[in-house]
Design an enzyme around this catalytic site. Structure first.
Site, PDB file in Angstrom:
ATOM      1  N   SER A  66       0.842  -1.202   0.000  1.00  0.00           N
ATOM      2  CA  SER A  66       0.000   0.000   0.000  1.00  0.00           C
ATOM      3  C   SER A  66       0.878   1.253   0.000  1.00  0.00           C
ATOM      4  O   SER A  66       0.384   2.359  -0.233  1.00  0.00           O
ATOM      5  CB  SER A  66      -0.941   0.006   1.205  1.00  0.00           C
ATOM      6  OG  SER A  66      -0.234  -0.274   2.397  1.00  0.00           O
ATOM      7  N   LYS A 134       4.965 -11.327   3.181  1.00  0.00           N
ATOM      8  CA  LYS A 134       3.544 -11.613   2.931  1.00  0.00           C
ATOM      9  C   LYS A 134       3.329 -11.648   1.423  1.00  0.00           C
ATOM     10  O   LYS A 134       3.956 -10.880   0.692  1.00  0.00           O
ATOM     11  CB  LYS A 134       2.654 -10.538   3.575  1.00  0.00           C
ATOM     12  CG  LYS A 134       1.174 -10.662   3.232  1.00  0.00           C
ATOM     13  CD  LYS A 134       0.290  -9.837   4.150  1.00  0.00           C
ATOM     14  CE  LYS A 134       0.046  -8.412   3.743  1.00  0.00           C
ATOM     15  NZ  LYS A 134      -0.521  -8.209   2.393  1.00  0.00           N
ATOM     16  N   GLU A 136       0.071 -12.511  -1.731  1.00  0.00           N
ATOM     17  CA  GLU A 136      -1.368 -12.649  -1.973  1.00  0.00           C
ATOM     18  C   GLU A 136      -1.658 -13.917  -2.765  1.00  0.00           C
ATOM     19  O   GLU A 136      -0.964 -14.216  -3.738  1.00  0.00           O
ATOM     20  CB  GLU A 136      -1.872 -11.427  -2.751  1.00  0.00           C
ATOM     21  CG  GLU A 136      -1.724 -10.126  -1.974  1.00  0.00           C
ATOM     22  CD  GLU A 136      -2.230  -8.908  -2.744  1.00  0.00           C
ATOM     23  OE1 GLU A 136      -2.798  -9.075  -3.849  1.00  0.00           O
ATOM     24  OE2 GLU A 136      -2.049  -7.790  -2.234  1.00  0.00           O
ATOM     25  N   GLU A 203      -8.902  -9.932   3.825  1.00  0.00           N
ATOM     26  CA  GLU A 203      -9.290  -8.549   3.532  1.00  0.00           C
ATOM     27  C   GLU A 203     -10.687  -8.495   2.922  1.00  0.00           C
ATOM     28  O   GLU A 203     -10.991  -9.179   1.941  1.00  0.00           O
ATOM     29  CB  GLU A 203      -8.258  -7.926   2.573  1.00  0.00           C
ATOM     30  CG  GLU A 203      -8.589  -6.473   2.222  1.00  0.00           C
ATOM     31  CD  GLU A 203      -7.443  -5.703   1.580  1.00  0.00           C
ATOM     32  OE1 GLU A 203      -6.318  -6.237   1.498  1.00  0.00           O
ATOM     33  OE2 GLU A 203      -7.681  -4.558   1.162  1.00  0.00           O
TER      34      GLU A 203
HETATM   35  O1  KIV Z   1      -0.441  -3.423   1.678  1.00  0.00           O
HETATM   36  C1  KIV Z   1      -1.172  -3.370   2.679  1.00  0.00           C
HETATM   37  O2  KIV Z   1      -1.271  -2.354   3.372  1.00  0.00           O
HETATM   38  C2  KIV Z   1      -1.930  -4.568   3.037  1.00  0.00           C
HETATM   39  C3  KIV Z   1      -2.964  -4.434   4.101  1.00  0.00           C
HETATM   40  C4  KIV Z   1      -4.169  -3.791   3.546  1.00  0.00           C
HETATM   41  C5  KIV Z   1      -3.275  -5.736   4.729  1.00  0.00           C
HETATM   42  O3  KIV Z   1      -1.733  -5.588   2.457  1.00  0.00           O
END
Ligand code: KIV
Length: 285
Positions: A66, A134, A136, A203
């Site tokens: 993000s 992390k 997806e 999410e």
């Molecule tokens: O990139 C991000 O901020 C996220 C959150 C919305 C979980 O993946």
């Protein structure tokens, strides 16, 4: 602090009381789930902000992709590069004493090619000093997740609304309302647990589905727009601090209105400079 002291084993005190003394690890998060303690997670992309939220006692800091939106002003998370993620992550890591730092693998750095996924994860771990990554997806990224974990890198999954697939979804509406997509999400969540993810972010899905996933899995499930019965919550810091004015989804709670506060402060500064009020006698040498 010695390496031994940096990762104390959970003692007899409730985990919330041990909070000041311990560093958060993936193992701590799993202990917290077992103990019924909720996990708090926020994003950060720079040293100064990471220092504030780490000092506040946040459990997990997510260096989210993000950053592409809130730091760089892109419309989606797709443009951010691996080098840029490493830059943000290393700034955060330098500030953090207690929280677990999770870094998003950016779009294009892991999909479809597990060797590239492993190389991307290794670059993040080596060059930023972060603690985990992390990514997806579920079954579609299975090979990548397995390969990264087999190299000893902890992986957090991310299901439901996965912003890197926004052009496939075409919209940011709530995911998995229909039975088929909900079933697929549950299968993906089980798969991610089975292949060794230490936690999962869900999410923007119905609260009832998130509750079901959290109660089915042994690993922590952290929600954003997924209701109150997950094992923890995550928000984008710029949203919850009110730095973004334009983003107001139903799930967002704003704790500050920094956009207006900072704008007012900047306007006051402009007035002070223009009037000659700043600097005064005490503010010069
Ligand atoms: O990139 C991000 O901020 C996220 C959150 C919305 C979980 O993946």
């Amino acid at each position: 602090m010695s390496a031994r002291n940096a990762f104390p084993l959970p003692g007899h005190l409730p985990m919330s009381i041990q909070k000041e003394a311990r560093k958060i690890t993936t193992h701590t998060l799993q202990e917290m789930k077992r103990a019924g303690e909720r996990i708090s997670m926020l994003t950060a992309y720079d040293f100064s902000t990471a220092r504030i939220i780490d000092d506040a006692g946040i459990d997990v800091i997510l260096v989210g992709d993000s950053a592409s939106n809130v730091m760089a002003g892109h419309e989606t998370t797709l443009p951010i590069t691996l080098d840029q993620m490493i830059y943000h992550a290393s700034s955060v890591v330098r500030a953090v004493q207690r929280a677990l730092v999770v870094v998003d693998l950016p779009f294009g750095s892991y999909q479809g090619n597990s060797k590239e996924a492993l190389n991307s994860a290794i670059r993040i771990m080596k060059e930023s000093g972060a603690h985990s990554v992390k990514l997806e997806g579920g079954a579609n990224v299975r090979e990548s997740v397995e390969r990264i974990i087999s190299a000893g890198v902890p992986v957090m999954g991310h299901l439901g609304l996965t912003p890197q697939s926004i052009y496939k979804f075409g919209t940011y509406v709530v995911r998995a309302r229909e039975k088929e997509e909900a079933q697929r999400l549950m299968e993906d969540a089980r798969l991610l647990e089975t292949i060794g993810c230490f936690a999962i972010v869900l999410e923007k899905i119905p609260a009832s589905l998130a509750r079901k996933v959290a109660s089915t899995l042994k690993i922590p499930v952290i929600g954003i727009g997924a209701g109150g019965e997950t094992d923890g919550q995550v928000l984008v810091l710029h949203d919850m601090m009110g730095i973004n004015k334009d983003f107001s989804p139903r799930f967002l709670r704003r704790y500050l209105n920094l956009y207006d506060d900072m704008k007012n402060a900047a306007q006051q500064y402009i007035r002070d400079v223009q009037s000659g009020d700043f600097p005064n006698q005490e503010e010069q040498y």
